[in-house]
Design a protein around this motif. Structure first.
Motif, PDB file in Angstrom:
ATOM      1  N   GLY A   1       0.756  -1.215  -0.099  1.00 32.09           N
ATOM      2  CA  GLY A   1       0.025   0.013  -0.046  1.00 32.09           C
ATOM      3  C   GLY A   1       0.860   1.291   0.009  1.00 32.09           C
ATOM      4  O   GLY A   1       0.410   2.224   0.312  1.00 32.09           O
ATOM      5  N   LEU A   2       2.016   1.100  -0.461  1.00 25.23           N
ATOM      6  CA  LEU A   2       3.198   2.271  -0.428  1.00 25.23           C
ATOM      7  C   LEU A   2       2.507   3.618  -1.085  1.00 25.23           C
ATOM      8  O   LEU A   2       2.621   4.680  -0.503  1.00 25.23           O
ATOM      9  N   HIS A   3       2.229   3.293  -2.394  1.00 25.52           N
ATOM     10  CA  HIS A   3       1.780   4.424  -3.089  1.00 25.52           C
ATOM     11  C   HIS A   3       0.375   4.908  -2.908  1.00 25.52           C
ATOM     12  O   HIS A   3       0.134   5.914  -3.404  1.00 25.52           O
ATOM     13  N   LEU A   4      -0.410   4.000  -2.493  1.00 23.93           N
ATOM     14  CA  LEU A   4      -1.809   4.348  -2.194  1.00 23.93           C
ATOM     15  C   LEU A   4      -1.670   5.399  -1.377  1.00 23.93           C
ATOM     16  O   LEU A   4      -2.708   6.324  -1.039  1.00 23.93           O
ATOM     17  N   ASP A   5      -0.922   5.082  -0.299  1.00 29.13           N
ATOM     18  CA  ASP A   5      -0.881   6.235   0.866  1.00 29.13           C
ATOM     19  C   ASP A   5      -0.793   7.672  -0.040  1.00 29.13           C
ATOM     20  O   ASP A   5      -1.305   8.773   0.464  1.00 29.13           O
ATOM     21  N   GLY A   6      -0.031   7.797  -0.800  1.00 26.90           N
ATOM     22  CA  GLY A   6       0.231   8.945  -1.516  1.00 26.90           C
ATOM     23  C   GLY A   6      -0.767   9.590  -2.280  1.00 26.90           C
ATOM     24  O   GLY A   6      -0.827  10.679  -2.484  1.00 26.90           O
ATOM     25  N   VAL A   7      -1.554   8.626  -2.881  1.00 29.68           N
ATOM     26  CA  VAL A   7      -2.700   8.899  -3.532  1.00 29.68           C
ATOM     27  C   VAL A   7      -3.945   9.767  -2.565  1.00 29.68           C
ATOM     28  O   VAL A   7      -4.056  10.771  -3.044  1.00 29.68           O
TER      29      VAL A   7
END
Length: 254
Positions: free
Chosen positions: A71-77
């Protein structure tokens, strides 16, 4: 290879052992290669999941996608959406500066716009996977998403003095960090076309669309904020992947 291993350790949730002895400077150049590894896992999973109906298969692949990246990049979304939407409820004086947006993005709490953005990007991926016919494209989708992130890191300024992703910007140079990943993507694409797995014309059209989508996402965020942060790097990956999947869902088997 040590930097590639470090990149896999940093950007994925794969059980690769301890990261204490790894050097993470310069790992951004390996982003497309990390994407190809993730794409390979997803493509193999898609073959194993053929026994399920299209909707179930798509949902399981989206879930696996999230697990592989932690979920690393979803947090950035979510954080990017909250930051970009912050000025909708602020005064014109605050809107004149990005400081308020960056402050909102650094908040650990997810706001309404962040939740909406998360739901939307996952829904778009699910819908595209449900109608995808040319499954070998799944090998390339995560790679193009991370190529978009590599462009954002290399081309645009970093907005925080001491951000968690500052080292990525400081250890990425032009053109040295760009050509290895771009060349790798080109060779992989040529291999798919040359082997007859995919027809050349739709493959090239899809490649052009995926590349332009990845470039456009990073540039649009830059135009909104004047640069990038670690959060927007993650958002660039997710939205670039979604665009590549949606574009790929238009390609039909002959």
């Amino acid at each position: 290879m040590r930097r590639f291993w470090a990149a896999l350790t940093f950007y994925t949730a794969l059980p690769l052992g301890r990261a204490a002895d790894l050097q993470f400077e310069g790992i951004a150049a390996w982003l497309p290669a990390v994407g190809l590894c993730l794409g390979g896992i997803l493509f193999l999973a898609s073959l194993l999941l053929q026994v399920f109906p299209a909707g179930v298969r798509a949902a399981l692949l989206v879930a696996l996608w999230v697990v592989l990246t932690g979920g690393l990049h979803l947090d950035g979304v979510a954080d990017t959406a909250d930051g970009l939407a912050a000025n909708l409820h602020t005064s014109s004086e605050q809107s004149a500066s990005n400081s308020h947006r960056l402050q909102v993005m650094s908040d650990s709490h997810t706001g309404a716009y962040g939740v909406l953005a998360l739901g939307l990007v996952l829904l778009l991926k699910f819908a595209a996977l449900s109608s995808l016919q040319v499954w070998p494209l799944l090998l390339l989708v995560p790679a193009w998403g991370r190529w978009g992130q590599l462009l954002a890191i290399a081309l645009y300024p970093y907005l925080r003095e001491q951000g968690s992703a500052r080292f990525l910007k400081d250890s990425t140079s032009l053109p040295g960090s760009l050509w290895p990943g771009t060349l790798l993507l080109g060779v992989t694409t040529a291999g798919l076309g040359g082997s007859g797995i995919l027809a050349w014309r739709p493959l090239l059209l899809w490649t052009l669309g995926a590349a332009l989508g990845a470039l456009a996402v990073g540039h649009w965020i830059y135009r909104q904020l004047g640069g990038h942060t670690g959060d927007t790097y993650g958002a660039t990956v997710e939205w670039s992947e979604a665009i590549a999947l949606l574009w790929g869902s238009l390609i039909k088997l002959s």
